[in-house]
Design an enzyme around this catalytic site. Structure first.
Site, PDB file in Angstrom:
ATOM      1  NE  ARG A 122      -4.465  -1.270   1.494  1.00  0.00           N
ATOM      2  CZ  ARG A 122      -5.595  -1.222   2.173  1.00  0.00           C
ATOM      3  NH1 ARG A 122      -5.651  -0.631   3.351  1.00  0.00           N
ATOM      4  NH2 ARG A 122      -6.695  -1.753   1.681  1.00  0.00           N
ATOM      5  CD  GLN A 127      -3.135   5.621  -3.921  1.00  0.00           C
ATOM      6  OE1 GLN A 127      -3.624   6.294  -4.820  1.00  0.00           O
ATOM      7  NE2 GLN A 127      -2.931   6.113  -2.716  1.00  0.00           N
ATOM      8  CG  ASP A 130      -4.811  -1.612  -2.815  1.00  0.00           C
ATOM      9  OD1 ASP A 130      -5.085  -2.804  -2.569  1.00  0.00           O
ATOM     10  OD2 ASP A 130      -4.717  -0.744  -1.929  1.00  0.00           O
ATOM     11  CB  SER A 133      -8.188  -0.532  -2.289  1.00  0.00           C
ATOM     12  OG  SER A 133      -7.248  -0.415  -1.235  1.00  0.00           O
TER      13      SER A 133
END
Length: 524
Positions: A122, A127, A130, A133
């Site tokens: 992370r 991102q 990810d 998420s």
């Protein structure tokens, strides 16, 4: 090289790791794409759509695993799928290596490289890859929709001819990605939303989304999320006790509880106890997003919906992303595509497994016939450490009244003192100056005092176009200066000229500011 996506064999799994759109992007990186027939049907993607995107369709999983150099899937591989790996192949999927040590060892012995999408570090650069998420975002949104489906009232309050409907009160426990998604959805539906998290740095995020953060009167500072990769960390027994006490206080007023609290590689902490459930109103709903790890409510039954004796519905589904398979597949396939972009810096259709890259190294759990899990910590922290804001103690009405009285007395004292000093100076000047001078001096002093009091008390937000025009009109003082400019005294002429110049700035500047401010509100 060829990237292949087999049909998921896990029962009830509707997601797919490749969509027609992601396949087109992968082809731009130089790869050939393949998919098992029917792999995307449950997510709304037909074989025809894949064929139109230039994807090769395989009739069997065995044939796809044999031909593909890179295999992208959603769920961890089964024992059968591990046996289909071979030296040099790359597998990309969720893997949960801490729980699937034997599968990881078997993959390493086969000589295959494995990238676990649940191990993507992370950090800011990662991102776009990810996947945790991405799926948590969907789970948080879907949790609120599922709660609304099982809740007997509106989320928003209404006053109609048929009666008054109070707004629902929603408590979100855990303000990670799933929690923030749940908060956003809940507030947009009109519910009064509360949120709690052990990480102090998320309070501002919660409040910015229109929810109220539940604070604890507890002296011990919670561990900063920056020290734990952005995840919650284990709380002290004292903090946990204070937390449960606070939940017991608010439980009777809450209609919907959504729990999202998880600590990596641990059983889910118990945050909503049996007595809290018993204190809730009939018709209330609990959505436990931690059901797969034991649940934040120990009454939760994994993958089931139950109703307690006092009429509280507890939902422990673990497939929320799969219940929105089209959206989940689109996001997950995009995460995979971004991972492949990093693995293909030359855009030549050849994987460059650079173990010096923080993201690739962090997500790789087996490579070159070796187990590379756990990875070293990333060089960059997941989030910047933040100091929690000190909670301002709310003042009682008596304290507020006392402060107002004290402020009024202080202001009155300063004004009386200023008037007394000014009066004394004017009286002193009157002892020696002629009467004609004193008349002008008194008018001048009063003008300065009144002007200062009026302008100084105006808030900055009130300096509107109206204020600018008022400044321009008030510059009628220029007439007085023009009358004095013909005086025989050089000093008077100089002062009059300066007055004309400064008053002219006020006039033209006032109208110029007005024009520019009004232009801000015009579409053109």
């Amino acid at each position: 090289m060829k990237i292949g996506t087999p049909k998921e064999v896990f029962e009830g799994e509707a997601r797919v790791a490749m969509t027609p759109d992601s396949a087109r992007m992968l082809q731009k990186l130089g790869y050939d794409c393949a998919i098992e027939t029917g792999a995307g049907v449950a997510a709304g993607f037909t074989d025809e759509a894949y064929a139109n995107a230039g994807v090769e369709i395989f009739n069997t999983a065995a044939g796809l695993w044999k031909e593909a150099d890179v295999v992208a899937k959603v769920r961890p591989p089964t024992d059968t799928e591990i046996k289909r790996l071979s030296d040099g192949k790359l597998l990309i999927s969720f893997f949960w290596p801490a729980q699937n040590g034997e599968l990881m060892e078997a993959a390493a012995k086969k000589g295959a490289s494995v990238i676990a999408m649940d191990m993507v570090p992370r950090i800011s650069r990662a991102q776009k890859m990810d996947a945790l998420s991405s799926m948590a975002n969907i789970a948080g949104y879907r949790a609120v929709i599922e709660a609304g489906n099982n809740f007997g009232r509106f989320f928003t309050g209404q006053i109609t001819a048929a009666g008054k409907v109070p707004p629902a009160k929603v408590l979100v426990v855990g303000a990670g990605v799933a929690g923030l998604a749940a908060i956003g959805t809940s507030t947009s539906l009109g519910a009064i939303t509360y949120a709690f998290d052990v990480r102090p740095e998320v309070a501002e995020q919660v409040e910015s989304m229109g929810a109220e953060f539940v604070f604890l009167d507890f002296e011990e500072a919670a561990k900063d999320g920056a020290e734990s990769g952005g995840y919650a960390s284990v709380s002290s027994p004292e903090f946990t006790a204070a937390q449960l006490k606070k939940f017991r206080e608010i439980a009777p007023d809450i209609d919907i509880v959504i729990t999202t609290a998880l600590i990596p590689n641990r059983e889910a902490p118990e945050l909503w106890t049996k007595d809290m459930v018993e204190s809730m109103k009939p018709g209330s709903v609990i959505i436990d997003l931690a059901a797969e790890k034991g649940g934040n409510c120990k009454l939760t039954v994994m993958d089931q919906k139950i109703v307690t004796d006092n009429g509280v519905t507890i939902i422990g589904y673990t497939d929320f992303p799969s219940r929105m398979a089209t959206q989940a597949s689109t996001l997950y396939a995009t995460n995979i595509r971004h991972m492949m972009t990093d693995l293909t810096p030359g855009k030549d259709g050849v994987v460059n497994h650079n173990m010096e890259d923080d993201v690739i190294r962090g997500a790789t759990i087996t490579h070159a016939k070796e187990v590379t899990f756990p990875p070293p910590p990333p060089k960059v922290k997941a989030i910047a450490a933040q100091k929690p804001k000190e909670k301002v103690k709310e003042k009682t009405p008596a304290e507020k009244r006392a402060e107002e009285v004290a402020a009024f007395k202080a202001q009155t004292k300063s004004q009386v003192t200023l008037l007394a000093v000014g009066g004394a100076l004017v009286l002193f000047a009157g002892l020696f100056a002629p009467a004609s001078f004193m008349q002008h001096l008194i008018v001048f002093v009063l003008s300065v005092f009144i002007g200062f009091q009026v302008i100084w008390g105006v808030a900055h937000s009130l300096h509107t176009p109206l204020m600018a025009v008022t400044n321009a009109i008030s510059s009628i003082i220029i007439l007085g200066a023009l009358m004095q400019i013909g005086s025989g005294s050089g000093l008077v002429i100089l002062l009059a000229a300066l007055s004309v110049f400064m008053a002219g700035i006020n006039i033209f500047g006032g109208f110029l500011v007005t024009r520019r401010m009004l232009a801000m509100f015009q579409k053109s």
